[in-house]
Enzyme design. Structure first.
Site, mmCIF file in Angstrom:
data_model
loop_
_atom_site.group_PDB
_atom_site.id
_atom_site.type_symbol
_atom_site.label_atom_id
_atom_site.label_comp_id
_atom_site.label_asym_id
_atom_site.label_seq_id
_atom_site.Cartn_x
_atom_site.Cartn_y
_atom_site.Cartn_z
ATOM 1 N N ASP A 219 51.133 54.025 -18.992
ATOM 2 C CA ASP A 219 51.505 55.153 -17.814
ATOM 3 C C ASP A 219 51.391 56.710 -18.741
ATOM 4 O O ASP A 219 52.937 56.326 -18.069
ATOM 5 C CB ASP A 219 51.634 54.202 -16.817
ATOM 6 N N ASP B 246 41.851 47.796 -9.182
ATOM 7 C CA ASP B 246 43.492 47.609 -9.239
ATOM 8 C C ASP B 246 43.708 46.376 -7.891
ATOM 9 O O ASP B 246 42.884 46.254 -7.127
ATOM 10 C CB ASP B 246 44.079 49.082 -8.793
#
Length: 258
Positions: A130, A11
């Site tokens: 997600d 990330d």
């Protein structure tokens, strides 16, 4: 049978690798390029980079580090973050990325999936999903703009429906980011993975929850995923990729040994 894949996830925020828990409270892990190089040398099958605030900030992924990563690794890598057009995708691929992944922009404009697949081929179009389990309703819902907790929102899509929709539109691979499990290292959500596997006919990558080598084994053996993505166990050197692959091979998992 195709070999199962081990995929470290990085990330990225403000040019550095960060890691949160359940998509919140991110801490800085380190610089992008040295981490990418280390994982490639350890035996990762590919890498995934998420510029986690790109979509919520309304910008595309910072391309400056993409070409630097391409120079130091010799394994495939995928880049995600605010890719909203064919031009955005073309630039990132031209800088050396092998795949691009879209998530929130696909929810905002599902036709983007088809346009990207038609232009670049389904093999390099990944859709990230997600997904959050609602304990009250017992349902899985797709979330959007998860890189910024102040903007994260639940969409109208239930996860299984969205998985089927993105396949119809040309997704070549799906990464299922199980938000409830993210960063807590108590195992992948196998029940959700099994349900998604039943309706997912493209490569399926599990993401969120890996804490032990056994968790990877369970995802491959019990949910038949094609790849397992993880971050904190690799960033914090809890699990070595080479040792993980050797363990999986002893358990009968088809895996590429370096």
């Amino acid at each position: 049978m195709l070999a199962k894949r081990i995929i470290p996830c990085l990330d990225v925020r403000d040019g550095q690798v960060v890691k949160g828990v359940q998509f919140r409270n991110h801490e800085i892990i380190g610089d992008i390029v040295p981490l990418a190089k280390r994982y490639a040398e350890e035996g990762a099958d590919e890498l995934v980079f998420y510029d986690i605030t790109a979509s919520s900030d309304g910008r595309v992924v910072d391309k400056s580090w993409v070409s630097r990563v391409a120079e130091v690794i010799d394994i495939p890598f995928c880049v995600a973050g605010g890719i909203k057009s064919l031009d955005d995708a073309a630039k990132i691929l031209s800088f050396g990325a092998d795949k691009i992944s879209i998530n929130s922009p696909a929810l905002a404009d599902p036709t983007l999936i088809t346009r990207l697949a038609d232009r670049f081929g389904v093999q390099c179009i990944v859709v990230g999903i997600d997904t959050w389990y609602d304990g009250e309703t017992g349902k899985y819902h797709v979330n959007q703009y998860t890189g910024d907790e102040s903007r994260t929102r639940v969409t109208q899509w239930e996860t299984l429906d969205w998985v089927q929709e993105v396949q119809k539109r040309g997704a070549g691979e799906i990464v299922l980011n199980m938000m409830n499990q993210d960063g807590v290292r108590n195992g992948y959500d196998l029940e959700q993975l099994k349900k998604v596997r039943e309706v997912c006919h493209v490569p399926l990558i599990a993401s969120g929850g890996a804490g032990t080598m056994e968790h990877f084994l369970e995802a491959f053996r019990d949910a038949d995923v094609d790849g397992a993505l993880a971050a904190s166990v690799f960033h914090k050197q809890i699990i070595n990729i080479g040792e993980l692959k050797a363990y999986l091979a002893t358990q009968g998992v088809e895996i590429r040994i370096c």
